[in-house]
Design a protein around this motif. Structure first.
Motif: not given
Length: 253
Positions: A171-182, A189-196, A204-213
């Protein structure tokens, strides 16, 4: 749910961080007897402390010689998570450098092909495999042509391998994650700016991004994804093959 991998020999690529590391730990905790772990980061591989036997292979998954060595060492596989990949440089198609395109394709497609070929060659009858794709292969977004195309190809490659392996009950399957906290976000660069903007508060930056996406307003953890991987690799997923488990908090709705 709990899963039993007692006596199983499992390969994990991209095993030293993120989803690969979380899955390797979950497999060891589920009783796996032997893990074949592959990653570019030799130091991180050597620092892993898992409750089972391991074979460690440091190298570029796009290097055919690495897979020749792994096959030469032998050993049949009960399961495999083919997870190694990179996001690459974000750019619109008309501005993307060919070298940046090729870098992503080398790892995400050439490396996936080579690892899948070895896994299929070493697979026992009845083995199971999971390929790490992404919702980027399902939903178009600007600026990620190389990554999105590579993950769309991953989804289709899983289907082809599933059809080829079906006669042997592989059996061969795939996983297709969306945003993952890694850590994959940390080099963007855009995430570095968001953290700043959040005064250095990464969570907090990751939560803001997740809420928008995502409609659900949060990203998954690597540990949550690992449990989904174990489900697809285990007998609990029955005859599920050639499909993709989309786990994205509603992003593709």
């Amino acid at each position: 749910m709990t899963y039993n991998f007692s006596g199983k020999r499992v390969m994990v690529t991209g095993a030293a961080s993120g989803i690969g590391l979380a899955s390797a730990r979950a497999l060891a905790d589920a009783g796996a007897a032997h893990l074949v772990l592959v990653d570019l980061n030799e130091q991180a591989l050597n620092n892993l402390d898992l409750a089972c036997e391991t074979s460690l292979y440091a190298g570029d998954v796009a290097d055919e010689a690495l897979w020749d060595r792994i096959e030469g060492d032998g050993g049949a596989l009960d399961a495999a998570l083919l997870n190694a990949g990179i996001a690459g440089q974000a750019a619109p198609v008309h501005k993307m450098a060919f070298a940046d395109w090729r870098q992503v394709m080398a790892v995400n497609l050439d490396g996936l092909f080579l690892s899948l070929r070895t896994a299929m060659r070493q697979a026992k009858d009845g083995a199971s495999m999971v390929l790490t794709a992404s919702v980027a292969g399902l939903k178009a977004e600007p600026g990620i042509a190389a990554y999105g195309a590579s993950k769309a190809a991953t989804l289709h490659l899983a289907k082809i391998a599933a059809k080829e392996g079906a006669r042997r009950r592989i059996r061969v399957n795939a996983i297709a994650p969306g945003g993952v906290d890694t850590a994959i976000w940390d080099s963007a660069p855009f995430f570095e700016e968001l953290v700043e903007k959040h005064q250095g508060d990464r969570a907090g930056a990751l939560n803001t991004m997740a809420e928008g996406m995502t409609p659900m307003g949060r990203f998954e953890t690597a540990e949550e994804l690992a449990q989904q991987v174990l489900f697809l690799l285990s007998d609990a997923s029955g005859t599920v093959t050639g499909t993709a488990l989309v786990s994205d908090g509603g992003y593709t709705l």
